[in-house]
Design an enzyme around this catalytic site. Structure first.
Site, PDB file in Angstrom:
ATOM      1  N   PHE A 115       4.049   4.034  -1.019  1.00  0.00           N
ATOM      2  CA  PHE A 115       4.470   3.043  -0.036  1.00  0.00           C
ATOM      3  C   PHE A 115       5.414   2.058  -0.706  1.00  0.00           C
ATOM      4  CE2 PHE A 115       2.353   4.039   3.813  1.00  0.00           C
ATOM      5  CZ  PHE A 115       2.696   3.061   4.746  1.00  0.00           C
ATOM      6  N   GLN A 235       8.241 -11.114   8.661  1.00  0.00           N
ATOM      7  CA  GLN A 235       8.777  -9.831   8.188  1.00  0.00           C
ATOM      8  C   GLN A 235       9.318  -8.967   9.330  1.00  0.00           C
ATOM      9  OE1 GLN A 235       6.239  -6.259   6.735  1.00  0.00           O
ATOM     10  NE2 GLN A 235       6.902  -7.303   4.864  1.00  0.00           N
ATOM     11  N   HIS A 237      10.105  -5.185  10.001  1.00  0.00           N
ATOM     12  CA  HIS A 237       9.873  -3.832   9.475  1.00  0.00           C
ATOM     13  C   HIS A 237      11.154  -3.027   9.644  1.00  0.00           C
ATOM     14  CE1 HIS A 237       8.179   0.152   8.870  1.00  0.00           C
ATOM     15  NE2 HIS A 237       7.015  -0.390   8.554  1.00  0.00           N
ATOM     16  N   LEU A 247       6.788   0.973  16.243  1.00  0.00           N
ATOM     17  CA  LEU A 247       6.862   1.228  14.809  1.00  0.00           C
ATOM     18  C   LEU A 247       6.907   2.710  14.467  1.00  0.00           C
ATOM     19  CD1 LEU A 247       6.893  -0.671  12.361  1.00  0.00           C
ATOM     20  CD2 LEU A 247       4.468  -0.149  12.058  1.00  0.00           C
ATOM     21  N   GLU A 250       6.017   3.325   7.711  1.00  0.00           N
ATOM     22  CA  GLU A 250       6.573   3.489   6.366  1.00  0.00           C
ATOM     23  C   GLU A 250       6.035   4.762   5.710  1.00  0.00           C
ATOM     24  OE1 GLU A 250       6.370   0.620   2.517  1.00  0.00           O
ATOM     25  OE2 GLU A 250       7.035  -0.283   4.403  1.00  0.00           O
ATOM     26  N   ARG A 281      10.028  -4.227   2.104  1.00  0.00           N
ATOM     27  CA  ARG A 281      10.564  -4.165   3.469  1.00  0.00           C
ATOM     28  C   ARG A 281      11.706  -5.140   3.704  1.00  0.00           C
ATOM     29  NH1 ARG A 281       4.750  -3.593   6.621  1.00  0.00           N
ATOM     30  NH2 ARG A 281       4.440  -1.371   6.143  1.00  0.00           N
ATOM     31  N   HIS A 351       7.799  -7.791  12.859  1.00  0.00           N
ATOM     32  CA  HIS A 351       6.578  -7.039  12.577  1.00  0.00           C
ATOM     33  C   HIS A 351       5.386  -7.875  12.140  1.00  0.00           C
ATOM     34  CE1 HIS A 351       4.118  -3.649  11.440  1.00  0.00           C
ATOM     35  NE2 HIS A 351       4.096  -4.007  10.164  1.00  0.00           N
ATOM     36  N   ARG A 393       5.398  -9.377   2.720  1.00  0.00           N
ATOM     37  CA  ARG A 393       4.214  -8.544   2.501  1.00  0.00           C
ATOM     38  C   ARG A 393       4.586  -7.119   2.133  1.00  0.00           C
ATOM     39  NH1 ARG A 393       1.783  -4.881   5.433  1.00  0.00           N
ATOM     40  NH2 ARG A 393       2.616  -5.455   7.477  1.00  0.00           N
TER      41      ARG A 393
END
Length: 578
Positions: A115, A235, A237, A247, A250, A281, A351, A393
Site C-alpha cells: 500500500f 486528504q 484520494h 472509491l 488503493e 496519497r 476522502h 494519512r
C-alpha cells in the site's frame, strides 16, 4: 424521555463498535447511531488494515511508525504513532480471533499486500504490510465487531441523531438526540460519552464519503466551544471514479495497477521514482492534477474534470475476481467496463479528514493547547485527532486507527465510569436543542437547504481543494459566512414527525457549514505547504514557523485560531522524498 447508561457511544462504525465492545465488559453501554450499524462508513473501506506482521516479507513496527510519521509530513505526534504501530499487530490478531475472515497465504497465515507509503527499512522500498479480506476489509470489520457487541448485550438505538452535548463546565454529562422514527427528543445521561461519528467529506462536491458523513460529532463539539485540531488537512484520494467520486481502492495499485496519462505513460515515474504509484496519497493526487493541468489528461483539455487512467488490465481476470471483486463490480455497474479489459477512468476525490476533535492516546477529549481534559468526553476514529495521521494519512492506517484507539478508549472508559456517579439531567438540559428544532420546524416561510448545500460543496471543491491560494480561500471564508447567515432562515418543508429526512438533512447541513468554515479558515491561516495542504502561494514546507498543530475554536461567525506543539521526540523532521 430520559435514559441512563454508564457509557454512551455516538456512532456505530469501527471505532464506536470497538469502544462499545470493550466498555461493555465493565459498564452498561449504549450505542446511538443515525444508521443501522453495519451501514456505517467503515464498511466502505476496501483495501486493508496495516500491521507489521511480517507474514510475506520482513517487517517491523518501528518501520511502520517511521512511515506513518514521514507520510504525515512530520505533523504526526510520534509517541502516538508508536502506540498505533506497536499495538497494530495484536489488534489484527484480535480481529482474526473474533472471526474476521482475512485472505490467507498458502501456509495459512494472514496474507499481506503493498500500500502507498509503506516501506521496509526506513524507506528503502515498498513492503507488504496491508492485511486484507479481498477488497471489503472494512465491511468484514463491521460485521465482526457488531456480532461481538450483540453478544455483549450492548443496547443499540438505531436512527437517533445526536444534536447536543449536556455539559457542566468541563464535564460531559450526556447527549441530546432526535429519534428519527418519531421526531421526539431524548436525553441520555451518561458517565462517559464517546464520539465516533466518522468524517465530513460531504462538504466537498466530489467525495468518496457516504451521504451520512456530515461531521456530526466535531460540529456538536465545536458549538460547545471545544477547538478542533488540524482541520486544514483533508486528504484527496487519487483514484475516485471519474465524475462520481466512488472509491477505486488503493489495493488496485497495491496489486500492481498503474496510473497512465493520455500518452499511456506511467507518469508517477516522474514524480516518485522509488515508490511510483504507491507513493503517499497527497503526492499521487497532486501529480495527477499536475498532469491534467499540463494537458496530459485523457481528453487533454486542461480542465479540472479531465481524468486519467488506472490500468489494471495486465493483472488478469483471476486476480481481479479473487482479490478485487467489489472493484470489478463497481466498474461494471457505474462505468459499464470490465477492468480486466479496459483501464478505469479516475480523478482524485475528497476522502479523509486528518483533523477533528483533539484527544490524547486514551481517547479523552482535550479542550485547549495546555492539554486540559474534558471529563467524561471521548472521541475515536476519523472524527477524532490523536494526530497519528498528521498532514496526510497513509492508506490502511485508517482502519488501524479505528481498532487501536477505539479499543484504548473503550478500555479507559470502562475504568473511568467505575469512579463516577451517574449525573443528574433534566428536561432543561434539552432546552437549546428544543429551541433549535422548534425554529427549524415552526412552519415559517424560508428557503430549502438544498441550494445552500450545493453552493457550499462547490465552494469547498474549487477554493479549498487540492491546490490552494490565499485569495481563493479568503473568498471561500467570506462566502461560507454568508451561507451560514442564510442557513438561519432555512426551514424544514416536511411537517411530518415520523422519519422526517428533511429535518435530518437540515441538521446535517448546519454541521457541514460549521466545519467548512473552520476548515477554510484554518487553511487560510497556514502559510506553507505540508502534506494534503498545498499552497501555490507558499509552495515549501516551513518547519521554523509552521511545525505546530492548529486549534480552531468556533465563536459565532468567527474562527479563533491558536496552536500547540508537535511531538517530534523520536525522528527529526527531514525533507520528504520518495
Amino acid at each position: 424521555m430520559i435514559h441512563q447508561f454508564d457509557t454512551v457511544i455516538v456512532g456505530s462504525g469501527g471505532a464506536g463498535l470497538y469502544a462499545a465492545l470493550e466498555a461493555s465488559e465493565r459498564s452498561k453501554t449504549a450505542v446511538l447511531s443515525k444508521l443501522y450499524p453495519i451501514r456505517s462508513h467503515t464498511g466502505a473501506a476496501q483495501g486493508g488494515i496495516s500491521a507489521a506482521l511480517g507474514n510475506v516479507e520482513e517487517d517491523k513496527a518501528e518501520w511502520h511508525a517511521f512511515d506513518t510519521v514521514k507520510g504525515g509530513d512530520y505533523l504526526v505526534d510520534q509517541a502516538a504513532a508508536k502506540i498505533l504501530t506497536e499495538e497494530a499487530i495484536q489488534a489484527v490478531y484480535d480481529l482474526e480471533n473474533r472471526g474476521l475472515p482475512f485472505n490467507r497465504t498458502p501456509e495459512g497465515k494472514i496474507d499481506q499486500r503493498r500500500f502507498g507509503g509503506h516501506t521496509r527499512n526506513f524507506g528503502e522500498g515498498p513492503v507488504r504490510r496491508a492485511c486484507y479480506a479481498a477488497d471489503r476489509t472494512g465491511h468484514m470489520i463491521l460485521q465482526t465487531l457488531y456480532q461481538q457487541c450483540i453478544k455483549n448485550e450492548v443496547a443499540f438505538f438505531d436512527e437517533f441523531q445526536v444534536v447536543d452535548l449536556i455539559m457542566t463546565d468541563t464535564t460531559c454529562n450526556g447527549v441530546v438526540a432526535v429519534e428519527l422514527a418519531t421526531g421526539e427528543l431524548h436525553l441520555f445521561a451518561a458517565k462517559a460519552v464517546l464520539f465516533a461519528t466518522g468524517g465530513f467529506g460531504r462538504m466537498f462536491k466530489i467525495t468518496s464519503n457516504a451521504y451520512a458523513n456530515t461531521g456530526d460529532g466535531p460540529a456538536v463539539c465545536a458549538r460547545k466551544g471545544i477547538p478542533l485540531m488540524d482541520m486544514e488537512f483533508f486528504q484527496f484520494h487519487p483514484t475516485g471514479i471519474m465524475g462520481l467520486g466512488i472509491l477505486i481502492s488503493e489495493a488496485v495499485r497495491g496489486e500492481g495497477g498503474i496510473l497512465r496519462n493520455r500518452d499511456g505513460h506511467r507518469f508517477m515515474e516522474d514524480y516518485s521514482p522509488t515508490l511510483l504509484d504507491l507513493a503517499p496519497r497527497d503526492i499521487v493526487a497532486r501529480s495527477m492534477l499536475t498532469e491534467v493541468r499540463a494537458g496530459k489528461g485523457i481528453r487533454g483539455d486542461r480542465k479540472i474534470d479531465d481524468y486519467l487512467h488506472l490500468d489494471a488490465t495486465h493483472l488478469g481476470k483471476e486476480t481481479l475476481t479473487t482479490k478485487l471483486p467489489d472493484i470489478s463490480s463497481f466498474c461494471q455497474t457505474y462505468l459499464g467496463i470490465d477492468p480486466a479489459d479496459s483501464p478505469i477512468p479516475v480523478l482524485p476525490t475528497a476522502h479523509y479528514a486528518m483533523g477533528g476533535i483533539p484527544t490524547d492516546v486514551h481517547g479523552r477529549v482535550i479542550c485547549d493547547g495546555q492539554g486540559t481534559i474534558v471529563n467524561g468526553l471521548y472521541a475515536a476514529g476519523e472524527c477524532a485527532c490523536v494526530s497519528v495521521h498528521g498532514a496526510n494519512r497513509l492508506g490502511t492506517n485508517s482502519l488501524l486507527d479505528l481498532v487501536v484507539f477505539g479499543r484504548r478508549a473503550g478500555i479507559h472508559i470502562g475504568d473511568y465510569v467505575k469512579q463516577i456517579d451517574m449525573p443528574q439531567v433534566s428536561a432543561a438540559d434539552a432546552a437549546d436543542a428544543q429551541s433549535w428544532m422548534a425554529r427549524l420546524t415552526d412552519g415559517s416561510p424560508g428557503p430549502h437547504g438544498g441550494r445552500i448545500s450545493e453552493e457550499m460543496q462547490t465552494l469547498m471543491m474549487e477554493k479549498v481543494g487540492i491546490y490552494r491560494t490565499a485569495s481563493e480561500m479568503a473568498a471561500a471564508v467570506d462566502a461560507l459566512q454568508a451561507l451560514r447567515e442564510r442557513y438561519q432562515t432555512v426551514r424544514v418543508q416536511d411537517s411530518g414527525k415520523q422519519f422526517n429526512t428533511d429535518l435530518l438533512e437540515v441538521i446535517e447541513l448546519g454541521n457541514l457549514l460549521d466545519l467548512s468554515l473552520i476548515t477554510a479558515a484554518s487553511a487560510l491561516n497556514r502559510q506553507e505547504s505540508r502534506g494534503a495542504h498545498s499552497r501555490e502561494d507558499f509552495p515549501e514546507r516551513d518547519d521554523d514557523r509552521w511545525l505546530k498543530h492548529t486549534l480552531a475554536q468556533l465563536a459565532g461567525d468567527i474562527v479563533r485560531l491558536s496552536d500547540k506543539p508537535v511531538d517530534t521526540s523520536i525522528w527529526e523532521p527531514k525533507p520528504r522524498t520518495y
